[in-house]
Scaffold this active site. Structure first.
Site, short mmCIF file in Angstrom:
data_model
loop_
_atom_site.label_atom_id
_atom_site.label_comp_id
_atom_site.label_asym_id
_atom_site.label_seq_id
_atom_site.Cartn_x
_atom_site.Cartn_y
_atom_site.Cartn_z
N GLN A 1 0.81 -1.22 0.00
CA GLN A 1 0.00 0.00 0.00
C GLN A 1 0.84 1.26 0.00
O GLN A 1 0.35 2.34 -0.35
CB GLN A 1 -0.93 0.01 1.20
CG GLN A 1 -0.21 0.21 2.54
CD GLN A 1 -1.15 0.04 3.72
OE1 GLN A 1 -1.59 -1.06 4.01
NE2 GLN A 1 -1.46 1.14 4.38
N CYS B 1 -5.26 0.63 3.35
CA CYS B 1 -5.34 -0.78 3.73
C CYS B 1 -6.76 -1.32 3.59
O CYS B 1 -6.97 -2.49 3.25
CB CYS B 1 -4.84 -0.99 5.15
SG CYS B 1 -5.70 0.00 6.39
N HIS C 1 -6.12 -0.94 11.39
CA HIS C 1 -5.55 -1.50 10.16
C HIS C 1 -6.46 -2.56 9.57
O HIS C 1 -6.94 -3.45 10.28
CB HIS C 1 -4.18 -2.10 10.49
CG HIS C 1 -3.38 -2.51 9.30
ND1 HIS C 1 -3.21 -1.70 8.19
CD2 HIS C 1 -2.70 -3.65 9.02
CE1 HIS C 1 -2.46 -2.33 7.30
NE2 HIS C 1 -2.13 -3.51 7.78
N ASN D 1 -1.33 -9.27 4.87
CA ASN D 1 -1.13 -7.85 5.08
C ASN D 1 -0.89 -7.15 3.75
O ASN D 1 -0.81 -7.80 2.70
CB ASN D 1 0.07 -7.64 6.02
CG ASN D 1 -0.03 -6.36 6.81
OD1 ASN D 1 -0.79 -5.45 6.49
ND2 ASN D 1 0.78 -6.26 7.86
#
Length: 359
Positions: free
Chosen positions: A145, A151, A288, A309
């Protein structure tokens, strides 16, 4: 923005992830200030960090503290390890202030979320002992990102890519940038944050999402390209929310498809996570957006979630973290069970599924 809508803005952590791998170090590197300075110079070169002399000296002290923390934790009998990464000369206070935003009060304003029709009543007894959607080809390569609080868009795209593969047999890399630029109808705010459930609503309302190679990621806010937005290659029929604070419900959802979740990712151990099952200290200040793409159990019986992630493939386990599952707290470790959702897709057909768009 009206105060009643403020809770919808979910500012996630905007990481600066380089392509370099982590720096290894030994006891010898910690023996003196001189050896630590050499290690710092090696780390700086490895990550192409540019500092003026005064800033460099100040950052060295931060680096030294972080190295000692990483070394101390790695000497403990913990099921996970840490490593020197891109954040090695950043304090945790700076890390938290720069890369996270507390949304707990916003969730309180919103109240409970409906979860009607959840997973069509599938019985828990039929769930497999382990699931890994990567092995089923339903998860694209780990993305980055960059310096953009997007995110939420990456988490959403994992969910859509996954259910599309499950329903159609095609894994198509989809555009996060379309969400960053165009999803402004509720309170999603591009690089300033957003919520995955709202993004699923946007994709449903606008007839799908276009391919990444059609609308590539720029790691910054841009003007919505309407022509590209109106050329979707994957559609969904809506989304459902997982009943909150229920890891069994989250397990049921993940057994069927990748699921978007939010976590508190601002802790020091999360900052430097390298490998193993993460059991570190963290709260429930969700900051997040990530995606759960599976679950399993280690040989010693530790249950874990497989979490994808968006900080690039050099962080953690090639861009993933395994987080402890089935913990005492109802919210799950780091609040992983508090804010989960997933897309619904009923059809095996899409407006465009050209071979060039497939991974």
């Amino acid at each position: 923005m009206a105060i009643g809508k403020l809770f919808l803005v979910f500012l996630c952590m905007a990481m600066v992830i380089g392509l370099a791998k982590s720096i290894e170090f030994t006891e010898k590197d910690l023996a003196s200030n001189e050896s630590l300075w050499d290690l710092y110079e090696r780390w700086r070169s490895h990550h192409t960090v540019s500092r003026d002399l005064s800033e460099k000296r100040r950052r060295f002290n931060v680096f030294k503290s972080n190295v000692h923390h990483i070394h101390l934790v790695n000497q403990m009998d913990k099921p996970y390890k840490l490593k020197l990464n891109e954040f090695a000369d950043v304090t945790n206070h700076e890390f938290r202030n720069s890369y996270s935003s507390n949304v707990k009060h916003r969730r309180a304003i919103r109240g409970s979320r409906p979860s009607t029709g959840f997973m069509h009543g599938k019985a828990d007894s039929t769930l497999p002992a382990s699931v890994d959607w990567r092995k089923q080809g339903a998860v694209s390569g780990v993305k980055n990102q960059g310096q953009c609080g997007s995110c939420w868009a990456f988490s959403t795209v994992v969910g859509v890519e996954g259910i599309n593969k499950i329903r159609t047999g095609r894994l198509v890399s989809l555009s996060e940038q379309e969400l960053v630029d165009c999803d402004r109808e509720k309170d999603n705010s591009g690089c300033n944050g957003g919520l995955m459930a709202d993004a699923y609503d946007f994709i449903t309302t606008h007839g799908g999402l276009t391919a990444e190679n059609m609308y590539p990621y720029k790691a910054r806010d841009g003007k919505c390209d309407v022509a590209k937005m109106n050329a979707p290659v994957v559609t969904i029929d809506g989304h459902e929310n997982v009943p909150p604070n229920d890891e069994n419900a989250l397990m049921k959802a993940v057994a069927n498809q990748p699921v978007s979740v939010a976590i508190d990712a601002s802790g020091t151990d999360m900052q430097f996570y390298s490998e193993g099952v993460f059991t570190g200290n963290c709260g429930t200040e969700l900051d997040h957006g990530v995606a759960v793409v599976g679950y399993g159990t280690t040989l010693d019986g530790t249950k874990y979630w497989i979490v994808r992630n968006s900080w690039g493939p050099e962080w953690g386990e090639q861009g993933y973290i395994r987080m402890q599952r089935d913990v005492e707290a109802k919210e799950g470790l780091c609040g992983i069970a508090m804010e989960a959702s997933y897309p619904i897709k009923l059809s095996s057909d899409d407006p465009k599924s050209a071979a060039k768009d497939e991974l």
